[in-house]
Design a protein around this motif. Structure first.
Motif, short mmCIF file in Angstrom:
data_model
loop_
_atom_site.label_atom_id
_atom_site.label_comp_id
_atom_site.label_asym_id
_atom_site.label_seq_id
_atom_site.Cartn_x
_atom_site.Cartn_y
_atom_site.Cartn_z
N PRO A 1 24.30 12.11 -18.66
CA PRO A 1 25.06 12.33 -19.71
C PRO A 1 25.17 10.87 -20.62
N SER A 2 24.80 9.79 -20.07
CA SER A 2 24.76 8.31 -20.89
C SER A 2 23.03 8.16 -21.02
N ARG A 3 22.28 8.96 -20.52
CA ARG A 3 20.89 8.71 -20.63
C ARG A 3 20.45 7.66 -20.04
N ARG A 4 21.13 7.30 -18.69
CA ARG A 4 20.61 6.27 -18.07
C ARG A 4 19.44 6.57 -16.98
N GLU A 5 18.54 5.62 -16.48
CA GLU A 5 17.81 6.03 -15.70
C GLU A 5 18.47 5.60 -14.25
N PRO A 6 18.40 6.56 -13.08
CA PRO A 6 18.68 6.49 -11.73
C PRO A 6 18.45 5.10 -11.07
N ASP A 7 17.43 4.74 -11.46
CA ASP A 7 16.90 3.49 -10.74
C ASP A 7 17.58 2.28 -11.27
N ASP A 8 18.26 2.54 -12.50
CA ASP A 8 19.20 1.48 -12.91
C ASP A 8 20.31 1.26 -12.13
N VAL A 9 20.64 2.07 -11.18
CA VAL A 9 21.65 1.91 -10.34
C VAL A 9 21.40 1.70 -9.03
N THR A 10 21.93 0.59 -8.35
CA THR A 10 21.68 0.09 -6.92
C THR A 10 22.73 0.74 -6.14
N ASP B 1 32.36 -8.14 -23.19
CA ASP B 1 33.13 -9.28 -23.93
C ASP B 1 32.61 -10.55 -23.40
N ASN B 2 32.18 -10.67 -22.04
CA ASN B 2 32.03 -12.04 -21.64
C ASN B 2 30.25 -12.14 -21.43
N GLY B 3 29.63 -11.16 -22.07
CA GLY B 3 28.07 -11.26 -22.11
C GLY B 3 27.62 -10.94 -20.74
N LEU B 4 28.09 -10.14 -19.79
CA LEU B 4 27.71 -9.74 -18.62
C LEU B 4 27.11 -8.24 -18.62
N GLU B 5 26.10 -8.01 -17.93
CA GLU B 5 25.43 -6.58 -17.91
C GLU B 5 25.72 -5.83 -16.71
N GLN B 6 25.84 -6.47 -15.54
CA GLN B 6 25.97 -5.75 -14.12
C GLN B 6 27.53 -5.47 -13.79
N LEU B 7 27.59 -4.36 -13.35
CA LEU B 7 28.96 -3.93 -12.73
C LEU B 7 29.01 -3.08 -11.37
N LEU C 1 30.36 5.61 -16.20
CA LEU C 1 31.12 4.60 -17.03
C LEU C 1 30.30 3.39 -17.18
N GLY C 2 29.20 3.21 -16.50
CA GLY C 2 27.98 2.28 -16.57
C GLY C 2 27.68 1.33 -15.24
N SER C 3 28.55 1.92 -14.26
CA SER C 3 28.12 1.10 -13.13
C SER C 3 26.82 0.86 -12.57
N THR C 4 26.49 -0.37 -12.39
CA THR C 4 25.00 -0.73 -11.97
C THR C 4 24.84 -0.66 -10.37
N HIS C 5 26.01 -0.90 -9.58
CA HIS C 5 26.05 -1.17 -8.27
C HIS C 5 27.14 -0.38 -7.57
N VAL C 6 26.74 0.49 -6.83
CA VAL C 6 27.76 1.52 -6.36
C VAL C 6 27.90 1.07 -4.68
N ARG C 7 29.27 1.05 -4.29
CA ARG C 7 29.45 0.80 -2.96
C ARG C 7 29.76 1.74 -1.87
N VAL C 8 28.85 2.47 -1.38
CA VAL C 8 29.06 3.86 -0.67
C VAL C 8 28.94 3.75 0.72
N GLY C 9 30.05 4.02 1.54
CA GLY C 9 30.12 4.13 2.99
C GLY C 9 30.22 5.53 3.60
N THR C 10 31.44 5.96 3.22
CA THR C 10 31.72 7.41 4.08
C THR C 10 30.59 8.50 3.49
#
Length: 225
Positions: free
Chosen positions: A22-31, A185-191, A205-214
């Motif tokens: 939906p946001s035209r992001r590349e999957p490789d941009d998400v860790t 607002d604080n000039g940071l790009e990663q979430l 909504l823009g996450s660059t790093h998801v923490r997945v366990g279960t």
């Protein structure tokens, strides 16, 4: 076990790819950080065999026990500390981890800055924000964020971005959107936001790093909690 791990990994990656569209992001941009806390080496190895190399641990001591041997057996592992860090463990954390996700207070900034200076190593850190203003959770207050960022930068700590854990059982999307605004607002790009139950929303909504366990390891048995 290896086939099951590979299937789960493929499913999560497919969900991330779908959430990026939906946001035209590349999957490789998400860790994708596979949260291996409480899991023994024999449960982690199948994911490593499937080719995954980014993992997250909550406790320094647990990681010290498991990962040196795993890293020797599987080169190229990137290890993230995603749990709360005590200041007296800063040196151990800097030595072991490639990224720290819970920088949240002045005393920890000082301890990490000193540890990085001593080790001659700079470890990227996410600043954890107490996005839901919950007393029982770690994270700096939103009002304290600009000064904490400034202090961390003055200590030569690389700030990767912002991290949050939204309140449990409340729709997470507004909290993720708020963290994204704070980062901008604080000039940071990663979430660093999103876990097994909400990582798809976080990615949208823009996450660059998801923490997945279960979703990768299955439900933990009671003795593994």
């Amino acid at each position: 076990m290896a086939n099951e791990a590979a299937t789960r990994l493929e499913d999560v990656r497919a969900n991330i790819e779908k959430a990026c569209k939906p946001s035209r992001r590349e999957p490789d941009d998400v860790t994708l950080i596979a949260v291996s806390k409480t899991h023994p080496a024999e449960k982690i190895s199948p994911l490593l065999e499937a080719g995954h190399r980014v993992f997250g641990e909550n406790r320094v001591q647990e990681a010290q026990q498991k990962w040196p041997a795993l890293r020797e057996a599987y080169p190229g592992v990137e290890l993230h500390l995603i749990g709360q860090l005590q200041s007296n463990k800063a040196e151990d954390a800097v030595a072991l981890f490639d990224c720290i996700h819970a920088l949240d207070r002045v005393s920890l900034v000082k301890a990490l800055g000193k540890a990085m200076d001593k080790a001659g190593k700079r470890v990227p850190c996410f600043i954890q924000v107490n996005i839901g203003q919950e007393e029982q959770k770690g994270g700096c207050a939103v009002s304290d964020l600009p000064s904490l960022i400034e202090l961390a930068r003055s200590a030569d700590i690389p700030i990767a971005g912002l991290m949050c854990i939204p309140p449990f059982d409340i729709e997470p999307a507004p909290f993720f959107a708020y963290l994204a605004k704070l980062a901008s607002d604080n000039g940071l790009e990663q979430l660093s936001m999103g876990m097994s139950g909400d990582y798809e929303t976080a990615v949208m909504l823009g996450s660059t790093h998801v923490r997945v366990g279960t979703a990768l390891f299955g439900e933990r048995r009671k003795q593994e909690q």
